[in-house]
Structure formats: C-alpha cells, structure tokens
Design an enzyme around this catalytic site. Structure first.
Site, PDB file in Angstrom:
ATOM      1  N   LYS A 171      66.293  64.254  52.300  1.00  0.00           N
ATOM      2  CA  LYS A 171      64.355  65.014  51.345  1.00  0.00           C
ATOM      3  C   LYS A 171      64.791  65.326  50.180  1.00  0.00           C
ATOM      4  O   LYS A 171      64.644  65.895  50.560  1.00  0.00           O
ATOM      5  CB  LYS A 171      64.098  64.484  52.636  1.00  0.00           C
TER       6      LYS A 171
ATOM      7  N   GLU B 222      61.326  60.034  61.077  1.00  0.00           N
ATOM      8  CA  GLU B 222      61.794  61.298  60.665  1.00  0.00           C
ATOM      9  C   GLU B 222      62.097  61.876  61.904  1.00  0.00           C
ATOM     10  O   GLU B 222      61.205  62.369  62.797  1.00  0.00           O
ATOM     11  CB  GLU B 222      60.478  61.175  60.322  1.00  0.00           C
TER      12      GLU B 222
ATOM     13  N   CYS C 173      59.544  58.989  54.517  1.00  0.00           N
ATOM     14  CA  CYS C 173      58.229  59.593  54.325  1.00  0.00           C
ATOM     15  C   CYS C 173      57.074  59.313  52.903  1.00  0.00           C
ATOM     16  O   CYS C 173      57.594  58.422  52.348  1.00  0.00           O
ATOM     17  CB  CYS C 173      57.508  61.024  54.536  1.00  0.00           C
TER      18      CYS C 173
END
Length: 317
Positions: free
Chosen positions: A131, A44, A165
């Site tokens: 994201k 990430e 995530c």
C-alpha cells in the site's frame, strides 16, 4: 470468447494469528476452486486481520499506549516475510489448479510492517503490492510502499492487478495501473461501504476492467480470540474491549463489469460470491473510453512512475 471464472471469499480473518488465517484461507480457496474459480480474492489484510483498534478504540492512537504497543509487537512477530514458507500451501493451490489468489497480509520488511496485497500465481513467486499511502491512523501501523510494487500479472488473456483501499482515490496510481493494460483488478477493502463501492465501480468504468471489490467480515470477538491464540495481553485486551459495538467490518463485496454494472454482490456476513468474466467485454468498452489512449492528452499531461525500490540506505564497496 475467453472466460475467467472468479470468486471473492468474504470471510472472517483470524486476527493477529497468521498460521490460523492461512489455514482458513486454504480451505476457503479449495472450496472456491472446486466450484470453478480460477481467481480467488480476499479482503485487505485477511492474513492478520484489519487493525481496527486504531480507528475504533478510544485512546488507541495516543502516545505510548500500552495496548497498541502490545498489538504492534504481536503483528511484528506474526507478520509474513518474503519467501515465507508458511505461505507454501497457497502457492501449491495455484500451481496445482492453474489458479490465482489475491490475499492481503501484514508483511515485515526489516523493522517495518507493510500492508501487502499478495497475488499468488502458478509457477511464479507472488506479485507484491504494498500500500502506497496508509490512511490516517493506519500510519501508526504500516510503512508506505514504493513504486517497485506497482505491477500486474500477465495471465495470457487477463492482466491482473491489485490496489488497496484508499489508493483508489489516488488518480495517478489509477493512471499508472490503467497504463499497464490491467483488465482484471482486485480492489481490497476492510468493508465495501457505499463510498468504497462507488470508487470500485468508478475504477471499473474508468479502466474498462473487471473489478473484484473484496471486503472482510470481522467482529470484536474475533479479535479477542486471535489475541488469545497469540498468548494474550491484558493491556491489548482492555484496548479491544473498549471498542464500542461488536461488528467491526461488514463485508459488502461485489464483482463489477467494465461498464460499472454489478455482476454479483455479497451481504454483511460470511459468503463466497462467484462470476464468469467475459474478458472480451474490456475491449468492447474501449470503443467509447480509453483513458490511457484515445481519451488521454499526452501532449498536455505526462506521468513519470519511479519503480526503483526505496531502501533508504545504500551499501557499496
């Protein structure tokens, strides 16, 4: 039998300083490709580093904190943009070697930052995945993505996608990706801690796909070094210095098969792990579980996915 050789480069980013991070990513990718990989994954926000100060620095999330504001300014100045020429060496590696690279970056769109896991692929523009929901303190850094960047790359025998995530705990996001027939998935994390490993293995089992759970290694000294490369800032240095401990991200990357078995696993330091993916295994595992097909109940459950970009302002004639 179709095989896909893959690698995870579990490495230290060069926090904040994007050009140095790109240089490091290029060298690591070259080495992974030389060892046979045709899909190379990074963790990430490898490009720019994970903004760990929001979680770890006392006072970092307080209103008007001078250190956080200075670090945000640097991220804005350094962030990649759509069509960024600095990323050309990564695209060239894909083009020259018929390879794919999944790498996280801070991306600037107008006046906002996004957490984008970019999938570089040969002969095409990178596939964005921004994201959808930044987690907790991350919301002070990143804007929410939208459904326009939910997608997979069709590489022939493999359909490759990314999530980032805690998106792996968004059931409807998982359902959308499974519907796209993804059979190779990159799960990007800052550290693949125990619960994150569980989520990654669950995703593999649920989606009947291979998962590359890619983590970072990051020390406080790395963040301070990156800050100096960007010209330094006293308040930002003080904020980072206040973080307790020295090790901020601890790797833990793993490559997982569609039956949730672990094919390769990294420790806590810098290393590259490899695996050969037998893509036929995805189809074999569908005999017992297909969450998008024979294990779904479309007469009871439906999912609508809005893939329109959410610009907020519409200009017309």
């Amino acid at each position: 039998m179709t095989m896909l050789p893959v690698a995870i480069c579990q490495a230290k980013p060069v926090p904040l300083h994007i050009d140095s991070g790109i240089d490091k990513a290029v060298e690591l990718t070259k080495a992974a490709i030389a060892d046979g990989a045709r899909l190379v994954a990074f963790g990430e926000t490898f490009l720019g580093g994970y903004p760990v100060w929001m979680d770890e620095a006392p006072g970092g999330a307080l209103w008007d904190d001078a250190g956080s504001k200075a670090l945000h300014r640097i991220l804005m100045e350094q962030a990649v943009v759509t069509g960024d020429e600095r990323l050309a060496p990564l695209q060239a590696l894909c083009d020259d070697h018929e390879a794919m690279i999944s790498i996280g970056a801070h991306e600037r769109v107008r006046s906002s930052l996004y957490n984008n896991q970019l999938l570089f692929r040969p002969g095409q523009a990178p596939l964005d995945h921004r994201k959808l929901v930044p987690t907790h303190g991350e919301r002070l850094v990143w804007m929410r993505g939208d459904g326009s960047t939910l997608g997979v790359h069709d590489a022939g025998a493999a359909k490759v996608g990314n999530l980032i995530c805690w998106e792996h705990w968004m059931p409807l996001a998982r359902a959308a990706m499974h519907n796209l027939q993804e059979n190779v998935h990159v799960a990007a994390w800052p550290t693949v801690r125990e619960t994150y490993a569980i989520a990654s293995r669950h995703y593999a089992f649920e989606g009947r796909c291979f998962v590359l759970a890619a983590g970072l290694v990051q020390d406080k000294a790395d963040v301070l070094d990156g800050l100096e490369r960007c010209g330094g800032h006293d308040a930002a240095r003080a904020l980072i210095d206040a973080i307790p401990g020295d090790v901020l991200n601890r790797g833990g990357s793993m490559i997982i098969a569609p039956d949730a078995t672990v094919l390769a696993e990294a420790g806590e330091g810098e290393e590259t792990i490899h695996a050969q993916l037998d893509l036929a295994q995805s189809d074999a595992e569908l005999a017992s579980l297909d969450t998008d097909g024979h294990y779904s109940r479309p007469d009871i459950f439906t999912l609508d996915v809005n893939t329109a970009p959410q610009q907020g302002v519409r200009w017309g004639d």
